[in-house]
Enzyme design. Structure first.
Site, short mmCIF file in Angstrom:
data_model
loop_
_atom_site.label_atom_id
_atom_site.label_comp_id
_atom_site.label_asym_id
_atom_site.label_seq_id
_atom_site.Cartn_x
_atom_site.Cartn_y
_atom_site.Cartn_z
N HIS A 135 3.89 6.90 1.50
CA HIS A 135 4.45 5.55 1.58
C HIS A 135 4.47 4.97 0.17
O HIS A 135 3.50 5.11 -0.58
CB HIS A 135 3.56 4.70 2.50
CG HIS A 135 4.15 3.40 2.90
ND1 HIS A 135 4.32 2.36 2.02
CD2 HIS A 135 4.61 2.95 4.09
CE1 HIS A 135 4.86 1.33 2.66
NE2 HIS A 135 5.05 1.67 3.92
N ARG A 156 8.68 -6.15 1.79
CA ARG A 156 10.04 -6.01 1.23
C ARG A 156 11.07 -6.52 2.23
O ARG A 156 12.10 -7.08 1.85
CB ARG A 156 10.28 -4.55 0.85
CG ARG A 156 9.54 -4.16 -0.42
CD ARG A 156 9.58 -2.67 -0.67
NE ARG A 156 8.58 -1.98 0.12
CZ ARG A 156 8.73 -0.78 0.67
NH1 ARG A 156 9.88 -0.14 0.53
NH2 ARG A 156 7.77 -0.22 1.37
#
Ligand code: FAD
Length: 606
Positions: free
Chosen positions: A236, A256
Site C-alpha cells: 500500500h 486521498r
C-alpha cells in the site's frame, strides 16, 4: 480414538473475520452444525482494522455506476490475470451483500436523501465505497458478529489450528490448541472453510496485525491444495513512517479520496508526471479537475493520487530514490491544504477521517488538519492464496473451501481498495453455502490417530529442544525472515535478489528445525511464534518461487530486470503445489478464455 478433546461439526470455519463470519452465518442458516475457530477474541479479527469502505455498485452517489463498470475496474486494476468469473460474481453480488449488512443493522454514512453514502477510492471510476467514517471494518464485523451469535454457531476463541486433517479422498477436520492453556483439540468436520486472512507478517514493514502469518495458505498447501498468484503482494502506498515504533501502520486511501494530495520535498505534486497509458483517459490532467472530482463533480476525472496502489507506491519510491523524499524516507500526504478550498476544513477532516486524525495526533503528535503527514509504502494485502472454484470456493482438496484474503483469484495482480470487504461477504456467503451442501452429501469418517499424533509431536518438538544449547530463538528467526523478505522480495525485485532469498529460505528452514522453546504450554507466546514459523516460511517460499517464475512486471509484482508487462505472461497464472517428494513445485497455467460478453464490457469501459 485419540485422547484429545474432540468436537464434531458438519462445517468447521477457521477464522472469524468478515469472510469466516459470513461463511458461518450462511452454513448455519442452511441448517447444518457449525464450529468457528479464531486465534484472537471474537470481534478482534483483522477485518476490524479496515477503514475506507466496502465496494459495491449501488449507484447511490453516481447513477452511472453499475456492476459492469465495477467488473471492468476490477479486471483493469488486476491487469487481467484475475479470475474473470469471480470478478463478475463479485461485481454482481456486492450490492446485495451491502444492503443485507444494512438490513442486519450496519449504520453506514448517508446521502442527504438517506441512502447509503459512497466515496471515491483508487481505481474505482465512480464513488463506490459504502463506509462508516473511516471505521468501516469495525461496523462490518460488529454487524456480522451480532447477527452470527444468534445462529447457534459454536465459537472457539483464542484457538490456533496447526494442521488440517484429511484422508486420500477429502478433508476430515483440523487439529489445534487453545492459546491460553495449550491443550490440544481435534475438530472433526465434513467440510472446512478456511478464512484465515493474509501474510503481512512475513515482511518487516506491514499494516497487518499479528494474526497475519499466512496460516491458511500454508495449512491448505500442506494438505495438498494449490496456491495461485503468490507473487502478487500488495504494498500500500501510504503507511506511517515516523516515528519508528509505528512504521507500517496504514494511512487510509480515504485521505486521498477526500482530497489529500501527495507532494515531494520540493512541494511538487509528482503524481501528475507519468500517468500510465491505460488510465490517461480517466485521469485529471490538472489539480483543479482532480479537486472537483473529489468533491463529487461528475464531469471531472480522478486525480492521479487515486490511481492504483501498485503505481502510486512505485512513484513514491522513485521520488525517494531521486532524493526528493521527506526527512524520514517517504513523501508528504497533505489533507490540510483543503482549507484553501472550503470553510470549516478542520471539522470536515475530523468528521470524515476521525481515525486518521486520532492516529496521527496520538502516535506522531501531528495535527493532520494543520500539517502534512509523512508516508511510505507498507506491505498490506495478499492477492494470491488458495486456488478455489469461482462458484463454490472449494479448493483442489474436496471439502476444503477458502474465502476472503486467504483465497485467490478475484483481484489478479492488484486489489482495488474496498474490494476486499466486498470479497469477504460475497465469497464468504458462497463458501458457507457450498460447504453446507458438501457436508450434507458426505458421510462421517474417522480420522487416523497416527495423523493426530504426528501433528501433536510436531507441535511439541520446540519444547523437546528447549534445553539444547544449539536451540534457535523463534523471535530471532521471524525477525531475520522479515528483514530478508523486505529487502529481497519486496516492492522492487531482481533475479539475483530472488535467488539469494531462495538460498536464505533454505537456511531459515534448517534453522527452524532447531527452534527451541522453554517453559510450559500455558500463555507461551514463544511457542506460538515457533509454530507460526512453518507458515511464514511456506508462504515466503511460495512468494519467492512465484516471483522468480513471473518474468515481467504486473500489478504488485515489479521486476526491475523485466520492467514491462509481457502479453504472453499475462495469459498465465503461476500455481504452487506440494510435490510427491514434499518439495514445493511451481507450474504455469493458462488463464481460461474470457467469454465474449465480458470482453465486450471491458472494451466498452476502456
Ligand atoms: C489497516 C487496514 C485497513 C484496511 N482497509 C480496508 C478497506 O477499507 N476496505 C477493504 O476492502 N479492505 C481493507 N483492508 C483489507 C481487509 O481488511 C482485509 O483484507 C480483510 O479484513 C480480511 O478479512 P478476512 O475475513 O479474510 O480475514 P481476517 O479478518 O484477518 O480474519 C482472519 C481470522 O482467521 C483467524 N486465524 C488465522 N489463522 C488461524 C489459525 N491458524 N487458527 C485459527 N484461526 C486463525 C484469525 O484469528 C481471524 O479471526 C484493510 C486492511 C488493513 C490492514
Amino acid at each position: 480414538m485419540s485422547n484429545y478433546e474432540t468436537l464434531e461439526y458438519d462445517v468447521l470455519v477457521i477464522g472469524a473475520g468478515g469472510a469466516g463470519l459470513r461463511a458461518a452465518i450462511e452454513a448455519s442458516a442452511a441448517g447444518v452444525s457449525v464450529g468457528l475457530i479464531c486465534k484472537s477474541l471474537l470481534g478482534k479479527a483483522h477485518t476490524v482494522m479496515a477503514e475506507g469502505g466496502i465496494a459495491g455498485a449501488l449507484g447511490n452517489v453516481d447513477d452511472r455506476d453499475n456492476w459492469k463498470v465495477h467488473f471492468a475496474d476490477t479486471m483493469r486494476g488486476g491487469q487481467y490475470v484475475n479470475s474473470w468469473r469471480m470478478a463478475e460474481l463479485h461485481a454482481k453480488e456486492a450490492p446485495d451483500r451491502i444492503r443485507e449488512l444494512e438490513a442486519w443493522g450496519a449504520v453506514f454514512d448517508r446521502t442527504p436523501d438517506g441512502r447509503i453514502l459512497q466515496r471515491n477510492f483508487g481505481g474505482h471510476r465512480y464513488p463506490r465505497l459504502a463506509h462508516v467514517g473511516d471505521r468501516t471494518g469495525l461496523e462490518l464485523i460488529r454487524t456480522l458478529q451480532d447477527h452470527g451469535i444468534h445462529q447457534g454457531i459454536e465459537v472457539h476463541m483464542e484457538h490456533t489450528v496447526v494442521r488440517l486433517l484429511r484422508d486420500s479422498e477429502r478433508i476430515l477436520g483440523a487439529f489445534g490448541y487453545d492459546r491460553d492453556r495449550g491443550r490440544f483439540k481435534v475438530f472433526k468436520s465434513k467440510a472446512v472453510v478456511l478464512a484465515t486472512g493474509g501474510i503481512g507478517r512475513a515482511y518487516k514493514i506491514t499494516s497487518n496485525s499479528w494474526e497475519y502469518t499466512g496460516d491458511g495458505q500454508s495449512l491448505a498447501y500442506q494438505a495438498g491444495a494449490e496456491l495461485v498468484d503468490m507473487e502478487f503482494v500488495q504494498f500500500h502506498p501510504t503507511g506511517m513512517i515516523w516515528p519508528p515504533s509505528v512504521m507500517g501502520i496504514l494511512v487510509t486511501e480515504g485521505v486521498r479520496g477526500e482530497g489529500g494530495i501527495l507532494q515531494n520535498n520540493r512541494g511538487e505534486r509528482f503524481m501528475f508526471a507519468g500517468i500510465p497509458e491505460a488510465y490517461k483517459a480517466q485521469t485529471a490532467d490538472n489539480p483543479e479537475e482532480g479537486w472537483r472530482y473529489t468533491q463529487g463533480d461528475k464531469n471531472a476525472r480522478r486525480p492521479p493520487e487515486l490511481l492504483t496502489r501498485d503505481h502510486v507506491a512505485r512513484c513514491i519510491l522513485e521520488e525517494v530514490k531521486a532524493g526528493r523524499g521527506s526527512p524520514h524516507g517517504g513523501v508528504f500526504l497533505d489533507i490540510s491544504w483543503i482549507r484553501e478550498k472550503i470553510p470549516h476544513a478542520a471539522e470536515r477532516i475530523q468528521k470524515k477521517l476521525p481515525s486518521m486524525y486520532h492516529q496521527f495526533m496520538q502516535l506522531a503528535n501531528l495535527d493532520i488538519t494543520k500539517e502534512p503527514m509523512e508516508v511510505g509504502p507498507t506491505t498490506h494485502y495478499m492477492m494470491g492464496g488458495v486456488r478455489v472454484d469461482a462458484e463454490t470456493q472449494m479448493s483442489s482438496v474436496p471439502g476444503l473451501f477458502a474465502a476472503g484474503e486467504v483465497a485467490a483469484g478475484l483481484h489478479g495482480s492488484n486489489r482495488l481498495g474496498g474490494n476486499s470487504l466486498s470479497d469477504l461477504v460475497v465469497f464468504g456467503k458462497r463458501a458457507g453455502e457450498f460447504a453446507a451442501i458438501f457436508s450434507r452429501e458426505s458421510g462421517g469418517k474417522n480420522i487416523n490417530d497416527a495423523e493426530i499424533e504426528s501433528a501433536a509431536r510436531e507441535a511439541l518438538a520446540p519444547f523437546e529442544r528447549g534445553t539444547q544449547a544449539s536451540g534457535e530463538n523463534p523471535y530471532q528467526l521471524q525477525y531475520d525472515l522479515q528483514n530478508m523478505m523486505q529487502d529481497q522480495v519486496g516492492i522492487v525485485r531482481r533475479q539475483e535478489d530472488l535467488l539469494r532469498a531462495l538460498d536464505g529460505l533454505d537456511t531459515l528452514w534448517k534453522r527452524a528445525q532447531k527452534v527451541a522453546v522453554r517453559g510450559h504450554r500455558e500463555y507461551n507466546t514463544g511457542w506460538h511464534t515457533a509454530l507460526d514459523l512453518k507458515h511464514l516460511l511456506t508462504v515466503s517460499e511460495a512468494i519467492t518461487r512465484s516471483a522468480i517464475e513471473r518474468k515481467e512486471s504486473r500489478g504488485g509484482h515489479f521486476r526491475d530486470d523485466f520492467p514491462s508487462r509481457d502479453a504472453a505472461e499475462g495469459k498465465v497464472n503461476i500455481v504452487v503445489y506440494k510435490g510427491e517428494d514434499g518439495s514445493m513445485q511451481v507450474r504455469r497455467e493458462p488463464i481460461a478464455e474470457m467469454p465474449e460478453h465480458l470482453k465486450a464490457i471491458i472494451a466498452e469501459m476502456k
